[in-house]
Design a protein around this motif. Structure first.
Motif, short mmCIF file in Angstrom:
data_model
loop_
_atom_site.label_atom_id
_atom_site.label_comp_id
_atom_site.label_asym_id
_atom_site.label_seq_id
_atom_site.Cartn_x
_atom_site.Cartn_y
_atom_site.Cartn_z
N LEU A 63 1.45 -0.73 0.15
CA LEU A 63 -0.35 0.31 -0.06
C LEU A 63 0.81 0.98 -0.20
O LEU A 63 2.11 0.71 0.43
CB LEU A 63 -1.09 -0.33 1.03
CG LEU A 63 -2.26 -0.82 0.98
CD1 LEU A 63 -2.39 -2.22 1.13
CD2 LEU A 63 -3.10 -0.15 2.67
N GLN A 86 0.76 5.40 1.26
CA GLN A 86 -0.42 6.83 1.54
C GLN A 86 -0.61 8.05 0.51
O GLN A 86 0.63 8.83 -0.08
CB GLN A 86 0.60 7.25 2.19
CG GLN A 86 1.08 6.31 3.91
CD GLN A 86 0.35 7.29 5.10
OE1 GLN A 86 0.90 7.76 5.15
NE2 GLN A 86 1.91 7.02 5.99
N TYR A 123 -0.22 2.96 14.62
CA TYR A 123 -0.39 3.04 12.97
C TYR A 123 -0.37 1.22 12.59
O TYR A 123 -0.52 0.42 11.48
CB TYR A 123 0.85 3.70 12.63
CG TYR A 123 0.85 3.96 10.81
CD1 TYR A 123 0.31 5.36 10.56
CD2 TYR A 123 1.74 2.71 10.39
CE1 TYR A 123 0.91 5.20 8.90
CE2 TYR A 123 2.27 3.58 9.02
CZ TYR A 123 1.73 4.30 8.92
OH TYR A 123 2.52 4.87 7.19
N MET A 161 -1.93 -1.44 10.16
CA MET A 161 -1.13 -2.09 8.53
C MET A 161 -0.57 -3.27 8.41
O MET A 161 -0.44 -4.45 7.69
CB MET A 161 0.83 -1.44 8.20
CG MET A 161 1.68 -1.98 7.72
SD MET A 161 2.76 -0.79 7.15
CE MET A 161 3.93 -1.96 6.87
N ASP A 163 -3.62 -4.40 7.25
CA ASP A 163 -3.84 -4.58 5.71
C ASP A 163 -3.16 -5.73 5.42
O ASP A 163 -3.31 -6.57 4.22
CB ASP A 163 -2.68 -3.48 5.34
CG ASP A 163 -3.78 -1.91 5.47
OD1 ASP A 163 -4.64 -1.93 5.85
OD2 ASP A 163 -2.61 -1.52 6.09
N GLN A 215 10.09 0.47 6.49
CA GLN A 215 8.81 0.54 6.63
C GLN A 215 8.98 -1.03 7.00
O GLN A 215 8.41 -1.65 7.00
CB GLN A 215 8.22 0.06 5.59
CG GLN A 215 7.52 1.17 4.98
CD GLN A 215 6.33 1.61 6.48
OE1 GLN A 215 5.71 1.19 7.25
NE2 GLN A 215 7.20 2.82 6.53
N1 TRP Z 1 2.76 2.87 6.32
C1 TRP Z 1 3.65 2.58 4.71
C2 TRP Z 1 4.16 4.02 4.03
O1 TRP Z 1 4.02 4.63 5.04
C3 TRP Z 1 1.94 2.19 3.83
C4 TRP Z 1 1.24 0.99 3.73
C5 TRP Z 1 0.01 0.69 4.58
C6 TRP Z 1 1.87 -0.56 3.70
N2 TRP Z 1 -0.96 -0.75 4.82
C7 TRP Z 1 0.58 -1.54 4.22
C8 TRP Z 1 2.99 -0.71 2.73
C9 TRP Z 1 1.12 -2.83 4.24
C10 TRP Z 1 3.18 -2.31 2.95
C11 TRP Z 1 1.83 -3.38 3.40
O2 TRP Z 1 5.01 3.23 3.36
#
Ligand code: TRP
Length: 332
Positions: free
Chosen positions: A12, A14, A131, A135, A138, A153
């Motif tokens: 993902l 942002q 946060y 994540m 996700d 990350q």
């Molecule tokens: N935290 C990640 C960033 O700021 C974005 C993100 C949110 C993400 N959920 C995720 C990345 C799940 C990989 C998988 O770059």
């Protein structure tokens, strides 16, 4: 999602501003090529963006702009999922459950939390703190095998693995424990004004960051002003952060190695090199920008794309969510 035997890759981004050259060369370009090898699941992490205060009208625009930009880069909703996180209710729901399996101490150790709370000292909200559980949700909802992420990350991904292992240890195999995926050609693009720091849309100096949708003359201006050194020799070496960064960018968009670049620019000054890098970047971004303009003018088509992915994502993620709830002891 045509081939069930392919591994699942998930990531993902942002939509907290415009997409930058750093996002493109470091992440999105790799997402595009990964679509052949993996069943890919991509999304805009809009729920994550409100851990920092957003202006509503701007946020709305940023989300659609990011969606159209990423499609324009080559994400294909016939091959991959590309949805909007807040449209799929299982993310917020599993995040709550996982919050109860994540320790205060673990979250306190996250360097991103420490950095962001220092930067936004007037708004250290609970969402900023938790946060990483969102994540983790996700990722774990989709039983992802691998997660392409930048170095910043990796700590969150490690925590995701810990949460998954802890949950599985209590209840049996509910979540696939994901691996980090480090792409072979993931360029780490640094600020043009402070090449010791990652290129970022929040760079204090606007000239440090190239945006995907910057007009060609703006891109050229930013490269011409890029910080270099006083040696006036295009070579890759320790202490030459500015030139190293420009060589990395040039290599990423032309496919040339450092050695080839050094040869091509032997005897030439930084002025010539900066113009060459700027022009190569402009040419790389030209078709993306044109495609973006087409897409952003067709909101109905954009909506068709994300609704289609939203629906599939909701179905897939509900399976994992239901399983987790059942194991925990909820009455279903
Ligand atoms: N935290 C990640 C960033 O700021 C974005 C993100 C949110 C993400 N959920 C995720 C990345 C799940 C990989 C998988 O770059």
């Amino acid at each position: 999602m045509e081939n069930e035997k392919k591994k699942i890759a998930l990531s993902l981004i942002q939509p907290s501003g415009t997409i930058t050259l750093g996002n493109y060369l470091g992440a999105i370009r790799n997402w595009v090529t990964m679509q052949e090898e993996f069943n890919c699941i991509f999304a805009l992490a809009d729920l994550h963006t409100i851990t920092v205060r957003q202006e509503p009208a701007k946020m709305r625009k940023n989300i659609l702009d990011a969606y159209a930009s990423i499609l324009a880069c080559g994400i294909d909703v016939e091959k991959s999922l590309f949805f909007i996180q807040s449209h799929v209710s299982s993310h917020a729901e599993l995040a709550w459950l996982l919050n109860c399996y994540t320790q205060f101490g673990e979250l306190s150790r996250m360097t991103q939390f420490k950095d962001k709370s220092a930067k936004h000292a007037d708004n250290i909200n609970a969402g900023l703190f938790t946060y990483p559980s969102l994540m983790a949700a996700d990722i774990l909802l989709y039983q992802a095998d691998c997660v392409p992420v930048g170095a910043d990350q990796l700590q969150h991904l490690e925590l995701t693995r810990d949460i998954a292992n802890r949950f599985n240890g209590l209840y049996g195999n509910v979540f696939k424990v994901p691996e980090a995926y480090i792409p072979k050609n993931g360029a780490r693009v640094m600020s043009l004004q402070d090449p010791t720091r990652k290129m970022s849309k929040s760079d204090e100096n606007a000239n440090g960051c190239v945006h995907l949708l910057d007009p060609p003359e703006v891109i050229m201006k930013k490269f011409k002003r890029a910080i270099t050194d006083s040696e006036a020799c295009v070579r890759y070496a320790e202490g030459k952060d500015g030139i190293n960064n420009l060589m990395d960018i040039y290599g990423a968009v032309t496919g040339l190695t450092h050695e080839q670049i050094e040869k091509d620019f032997e005897g030439k000054g930084y002025g010539d090199f900066k113009v060459a890098v700027g022009e190569a970047v402009v040419e790389t971004l030209r078709p993306i920008k044109a495609e973006y303009e087409k897409l952003i003018a067709d909101k109905a088509y954009l909506e068709e794309c994300y609704r289609k992915s939203d629906d599939i994502a909701q179905k897939i993620s509900q399976r994992t969510l239901t399983k987790a709830k059942k194991k925990i002891g909820f009455v279903l």
